[in-house]
Design an enzyme around this catalytic site. Structure first.
Site, PDB file in Angstrom:
ATOM      1  CG  MET A 176      -5.902  -6.329   9.256  1.00 45.77           C
ATOM      2  SD  MET A 176      -7.667  -6.072   8.939  1.00 45.77           S
ATOM      3  CE  MET A 176      -7.770  -4.282   8.970  1.00 45.77           C
ATOM      4  CE1 TYR A 192      -3.821  -2.156   0.109  1.00 49.83           C
ATOM      5  CE2 TYR A 192      -3.095  -2.911   2.270  1.00 49.83           C
ATOM      6  CZ  TYR A 192      -3.942  -3.020   1.191  1.00 49.83           C
ATOM      7  OH  TYR A 192      -4.915  -3.983   1.178  1.00 49.83           O
TER       8      TYR A 192
END
Length: 401
Positions: free
Chosen positions: A341, A293
Site C-alpha cells: 500500500m 508480503y
C-alpha cells in the site's frame, strides 16, 4: 533539488516533477501539425482527470498562455479557471465544459461566460431555470452529435426527428455556437474506415442541425482529439481537443505508426511528468532472505535493497509486482516481491555502493535510461491514460524548467 523536495516538508514521500519546457515544446509541435493543411486552427487543452493526473492547479498556469481553448469535464474546474484568470488579471480564454451539468451549474457557467455541451434531451428542463436567473447573456452551447461512439450526443437521426425543437423558442437563454463529436476508433487501428464513416455522419449532423434550429454562424466545429489531430487532417475542422499528447504521450503505438505514414515523420512529443522517490531505508539482506508480503521473493544472494515510500495508495499499480523496475543512478533496479500500500522494495545492489539515502525514478529519465509510462502501464496490464490519471492527488507536484 531532489533532496530539497524530498526533505522540505519534513516527510519522506515521492513527488512528481512537471516540465514546463516539455509542455511548451509539445504545444508548438501540435500547433505545427494542426496547421499543416492550411489556415489557422484553434488548439485546445483538455484538463480533465486532474489534468491527466499531472495536477490541475499546477498545469493550468502553464497551459493557459499557450493554448486558445480550455476543456473541462466539470463546471467546478471551469469556474476555477475563470477565478484563476480574474485573480491574475488575465484575458479570458474560451472555456468549454464537456461533461454533464445540472441547472444550477448551467446558470453559473452562463454568468461566467463559459460554454457548455448540449448532449441530450434533459436540456429541455434547463430553459426555465435559465430564464428565472435573468441572465445578461445566453449560455453558449455546443451540440454534441453522436457519430458512432454510442456515448453522449444526439444521433443525426434524432436531429432530423426534432429532438432539438425546444431550442427554436429558447434563443434568449441558449445560443448554439458550436457542434462537436468524438471518435470511437482512431487509436486502436492504422486504417481509419470507421473514423471516415464518423466524419460522414458528422457532416450529416451539421446539415441536420442547421436545418433544425437557429445557430450562430460560423459554428465552431470540433471533433479531433490527440490521435485525429495527428493522423486525420480532415478531422481538424476549427479546433482540436488535445489531451494525452499535450502531456507528451502518444495515444497508442498505432497512432505513432500512422503519423509516420500521414505526416512523413514522427513528431517529437516530450513527457511532461517524472515521478521520483527518496529512499526510506537502504540496507543489506543476506542470501535466503524473504522480501514482501507472502514471501513472494527470496534473495538468491546477499542483496542491497532500498525501501521506497510509494505504493498502490499513491497510484503505483500492484499488478506490476515482480515485473517492474525503477531507475537509480542510471541503473535499472528490479522491484522485489509485492507492491504494498505504501512501500516497494527494490534491488539496488549494482546501482549504489553504500547504504546512504538515494533517489529512485519511477517514471522519467535517469542518466541514459528512460522509464516510460507506457512501459509501466504494460506491466500493469492497462493503458498509460489510466496509469497517469490514477496518480494520487495527494502527491506533491513540482514545476521544473
Amino acid at each position: 533539488m531532489h533532496e530539497d523536495i524530498a526533505g522540505g516538508t519534513g516527510k519522506v514521500a515521492s513527488w512528481l516533477e512537471l516540465s514546463a519546457g516539455a509542455l511548451a515544446a509539445n504545444v508548438a509541435t501540435l500547433r505545427a501539425v494542426a496547421t499543416e493543411t492550411g489556415g489557422p486552427r484553434a488548439l485546445g487543452a483538455v484538463l480533465k482527470g486532474n489534468a491527466y493526473g499531472h495536477g490541475l492547479a499546477q498545469m493550468l498556469p502553464l497551459v493557459h498562455p499557450l493554448v486558445d481553448l480550455l476543456y473541462f469535464i466539470t463546471a467546478a474546474d471551469a469556474l476555477a479557471a475563470r477565478a484563476h484568470e480574474r485573480g491574475r488579471g488575465l484575458a479570458p480564454k474560451q472555456i468549454l465544459v464537456i461533461g454533464a451539468l445540472d441547472a444550477e451549474e448551467a446558470v453559473a457557467l452562463a454568468r461566467a461566460g463559459v460554454d457548455a455541451v448540449l448532449a441530450d434531451g434533459s436540456w429541455r428542463e434547463m430553459v426555465a431555470p435559465l430564464r428565472q436567473a435573468k441572465l445578461e447573456r445566453p449560455l453558449r452551447v455546443h451540440v454534441h452529435v453522436d457519430t458512432g461512439l454510442g456515448r453522449e450526443g444526439f444521433t443525426p437521426g434524432q436531429l432530423t426527428w426534432g429532438e432539438l425543437d425546444f431550442l427554436r423558442e429558447a434563443g434568449d437563454v441558449l445560443q448554439v455556437v458550436g457542434v462537436l463529436s468524438h471518435f470511437a476508433n482512431t487509436e486502436d487501428v492504422t486504417e481509419q474506415m470507421y473514423a471516415q464513416a464518423q466524419l460522414d455522419a458528422f457532416e450529416g449532423g451539421l446539415k441536420a442541425l442547421r436545418a433544425a434550429v437557429p445557430v450562430h454562424e460560423p459554428l465552431q466545429r470540433h471533433m479531433a482529439a490527440s490521435a485525429a489531430t495527428l493522423v486525420l487532417p480532415q478531422a481538424r475542422y476549427d479546433a482540436q481537443r488535445v489531451g494525452i499528447s499535450l502531456y507528451g504521450f502518444w495515444p497508442s503505438t498505432e497512432t505513432r505508426l500512422s503519423a509516420r505514414l500521414v505526416l512523413g515523420r514522427v513528431p517529437d512529443l516530450k513527457p511532461v511528468l517524472a515521478w521520483r522517490s527518496p529512499s526510506q531505508v537502504v540496507k543489506w539482506l543476506s542470501a535466503g532472505s524473504y522480501i514482501g508480503y507472502g514471501c513472494t521473493h527470496r534473495c538468491s544472494e546477499a542483496t542491497r535493497v532500498a525501501v521506497l515510500p510509494v505504493g498502490y495508495f499513491d497510484g503505483y499499480p500492484r499488478l506490476v509486482s515482480g515485473k517492474a523496475h525503477v531507475l537509480v543512478n542510471g541503473h535499472r533496479c528490479a522491484v522485489l516481491g509485492r507492491v504494498m500500500m505504501n512501500h516497494i522494495i527494490v534491488d539496488v545492489t549494482r546501482a549504489t555502493h553504500d547504504e546512504r539515502p538515494l533517489t529512485a525514478t519511477l517514471l522519467g529519465v535517469d542518466g541514459d535510461e528512460h522509464l516510460h509510462a507506457e512501459t509501466l502501464a504494460s506491466w500493469a496490464q492497462t493503458i498509460h491514460y489510466e496509469l497517469v490519471t490514477r496518480l494520487g492527488a495527494h502527491l506533491r507536484r513540482v514545476v521544473v524548467p
